[in-house]
Design a protein around this motif. Structure first.
Motif, mmCIF file in Angstrom:
data_model
loop_
_atom_site.group_PDB
_atom_site.id
_atom_site.type_symbol
_atom_site.label_atom_id
_atom_site.label_comp_id
_atom_site.label_asym_id
_atom_site.label_seq_id
_atom_site.Cartn_x
_atom_site.Cartn_y
_atom_site.Cartn_z
ATOM 1 N N ARG A 30 -0.397 -51.710 -21.426
ATOM 2 C CA ARG A 30 -0.274 -52.084 -19.447
ATOM 3 C C ARG A 30 0.282 -53.522 -19.211
ATOM 4 O O ARG A 30 1.709 -53.382 -18.153
ATOM 5 N N ALA A 31 0.244 -54.203 -20.624
ATOM 6 C CA ALA A 31 0.746 -55.172 -20.355
ATOM 7 C C ALA A 31 2.037 -54.766 -20.409
ATOM 8 O O ALA A 31 3.239 -56.271 -20.486
ATOM 9 N N ALA A 32 2.967 -54.610 -21.722
ATOM 10 C CA ALA A 32 3.667 -54.420 -22.311
ATOM 11 C C ALA A 32 5.275 -54.129 -21.781
ATOM 12 O O ALA A 32 6.498 -53.872 -22.069
ATOM 13 N N VAL A 33 4.515 -53.154 -20.575
ATOM 14 C CA VAL A 33 5.486 -52.572 -19.218
ATOM 15 C C VAL A 33 5.974 -53.290 -17.836
ATOM 16 O O VAL A 33 4.357 -53.795 -17.700
ATOM 17 N N SER A 34 6.422 -52.578 -17.310
ATOM 18 C CA SER A 34 6.529 -53.420 -15.239
ATOM 19 C C SER A 34 5.705 -52.334 -14.743
ATOM 20 O O SER A 34 5.138 -51.825 -15.636
ATOM 21 N N PRO A 35 5.271 -53.116 -13.696
ATOM 22 C CA PRO A 35 4.339 -52.010 -13.001
ATOM 23 C C PRO A 35 4.985 -50.371 -12.510
ATOM 24 O O PRO A 35 4.174 -49.851 -11.898
ATOM 25 N N HIS A 36 6.506 -50.332 -12.780
ATOM 26 C CA HIS A 36 7.131 -49.392 -12.278
ATOM 27 C C HIS A 36 7.294 -48.368 -13.379
ATOM 28 O O HIS A 36 6.909 -47.150 -12.968
ATOM 29 N N VAL A 37 6.766 -48.822 -14.195
ATOM 30 C CA VAL A 37 6.303 -47.680 -15.605
ATOM 31 C C VAL A 37 4.833 -47.438 -15.853
ATOM 32 O O VAL A 37 3.570 -48.523 -15.512
ATOM 33 N N LYS A 38 4.198 -46.397 -15.763
ATOM 34 C CA LYS A 38 3.028 -45.855 -15.660
ATOM 35 C C LYS A 38 2.258 -45.273 -17.413
ATOM 36 O O LYS A 38 2.921 -45.915 -17.970
ATOM 37 N N ILE A 39 0.994 -45.959 -16.793
ATOM 38 C CA ILE A 39 0.556 -45.403 -18.824
ATOM 39 C C ILE A 39 -0.151 -44.467 -18.788
ATOM 40 O O ILE A 39 -1.196 -43.397 -17.150
ATOM 41 N N LYS A 40 -0.256 -43.231 -19.652
ATOM 42 C CA LYS A 40 -1.326 -42.381 -19.745
ATOM 43 C C LYS A 40 -2.214 -41.928 -20.412
ATOM 44 O O LYS A 40 -1.756 -42.614 -21.904
ATOM 45 N N ALA A 41 -3.379 -41.854 -20.765
ATOM 46 C CA ALA A 41 -4.512 -42.314 -21.615
ATOM 47 C C ALA A 41 -4.203 -40.943 -22.464
ATOM 48 O O ALA A 41 -5.066 -39.893 -21.804
ATOM 49 N N ALA A 42 -4.593 -40.195 -23.777
ATOM 50 C CA ALA A 42 -4.946 -39.149 -24.723
ATOM 51 C C ALA A 42 -5.323 -39.177 -25.740
ATOM 52 O O ALA A 42 -5.420 -39.835 -26.966
ATOM 53 N N GLY A 43 -6.217 -37.815 -25.782
ATOM 54 C CA GLY A 43 -7.021 -38.169 -27.329
ATOM 55 C C GLY A 43 -8.706 -38.512 -27.343
ATOM 56 O O GLY A 43 -8.446 -40.338 -26.924
ATOM 57 N N GLY A 44 -9.371 -38.428 -26.768
ATOM 58 C CA GLY A 44 -10.640 -39.218 -26.801
ATOM 59 C C GLY A 44 -11.606 -39.309 -25.398
ATOM 60 O O GLY A 44 -12.252 -39.605 -24.949
ATOM 61 N N VAL A 45 -10.182 -38.589 -24.370
ATOM 62 C CA VAL A 45 -10.998 -38.620 -22.791
ATOM 63 C C VAL A 45 -11.801 -37.468 -22.634
ATOM 64 O O VAL A 45 -11.353 -36.555 -22.050
ATOM 65 N N ARG A 46 -13.060 -37.663 -22.992
ATOM 66 C CA ARG A 46 -14.167 -36.612 -22.944
ATOM 67 C C ARG A 46 -15.215 -36.710 -22.142
ATOM 68 O O ARG A 46 -16.003 -35.595 -21.882
ATOM 69 N N THR A 47 -15.300 -37.616 -21.425
ATOM 70 C CA THR A 47 -16.499 -38.317 -20.211
ATOM 71 C C THR A 47 -16.252 -38.776 -19.148
ATOM 72 O O THR A 47 -14.676 -39.689 -19.477
ATOM 73 N N LEU A 48 -16.644 -38.801 -17.837
ATOM 74 C CA LEU A 48 -16.204 -39.644 -16.477
ATOM 75 C C LEU A 48 -15.731 -41.229 -17.385
ATOM 76 O O LEU A 48 -15.297 -41.954 -16.622
ATOM 77 N N ASP A 49 -17.006 -41.346 -17.611
ATOM 78 C CA ASP A 49 -17.650 -43.033 -17.795
ATOM 79 C C ASP A 49 -16.303 -43.738 -18.822
ATOM 80 O O ASP A 49 -15.783 -44.637 -18.250
#
Length: 219
Positions: free
Chosen positions: A165-184
């Motif tokens: 998130r810190a490495a790119v400007s606000p124009h670029v979005k972030i996607k998380a993948a791998g291990g996103v298994r719970t709402l928390d």
């Protein structure tokens, strides 16, 4: 915020179709299917509002740029609205940032108006390499940077997401993948600024969200 992932190599066509039906039922952002499944997914999800995405250079990123461009053009012609491409991990680890950027740019151009998400595969990278990959993706015109394929030794971490998130400007979005298994986990990552999540546990996450919403409203 969820891209329902249907990428495991052993999935049958019936399982892919069931996954598309689940995605429509839960009204997620998209499904991310194997390239050979794009046509079926587009037909199944027509009129639902759920986008169809697919992968390019997956899962290792080492295919030629021409190969990635061809994959991208075929996918877009078949109706894919989103492209999750794996950057050239070996080139990035070798310090060839210009080559990495050119590889990504070629896919962005081939994608026309489709959204391009660049997978770094952070499990194989140092922090400076992760930053360099994010910067190359932004210079190349990508819309998202993404942590992982889900097929490497490690997936998304809070530390990596904050770094990205810190490495790119606000124009670029972030996607998380791998291990996103719970709402928390999803909510904690969203608080950092992640706006898309690749997940296979979609039903469990969204059922938990529905239960909590119902409890909060006394329903």
């Amino acid at each position: 915020m969820i891209d329902h992932s249907l990428l495991r190599p052993e999935l049958t066509l019936d399982e892919v179709r069931a996954g598309c039906e689940l995605a429509a039922r839960y009204d997620v952002a998209s499904v991310c299917v194997r390239p050979a499944d794009v046509t079926d997914a587009v037909a199944l999800l027509k009129g639902t509002g759920v986008l169809v995405g697919t992968v390019v250079g997956f899962p290792h990123g080492g295919t030629t740029t021409d190969g990635k461009v061809a994959e991208t053009r075929i996918a877009v012609a078949q109706g894919a609205a989103e492209i999750d491409m794996v950057l050239n991990i070996g080139w990035l680890r070798s310090g060839l940032e210009e080559g990495v950027e050119a590889d990504i740019r070629a896919v962005v151009e081939a994608a026309d108006n489709a959204t391009v998400k660049v997978i770094l595969e952070n499990a194989y990278l140092t922090d400076p390499q992760k930053i360099a990959g994010c910067e190359a993706a932004e210079r190349a015109g990508a819309h998202y940077v993404k942590t992982s394929t889900g097929f490497a030794p490690g997936g998304a971490t809070m530390e990596d997401l904050a770094l990205m998130r810190a490495a790119v400007s606000p124009h670029v979005k972030i996607k998380a993948a791998g291990g996103v298994r719970t709402l928390d986990i999803l909510l904690a990552m969203a608080a950092i600024g992640v706006t898309r999540f690749g997940a296979t546990a979609t039903a469990a996450i969204l059922d938990d969200q529905a239960r909590r919403s119902q409890a909060n409203t006394g329903g």
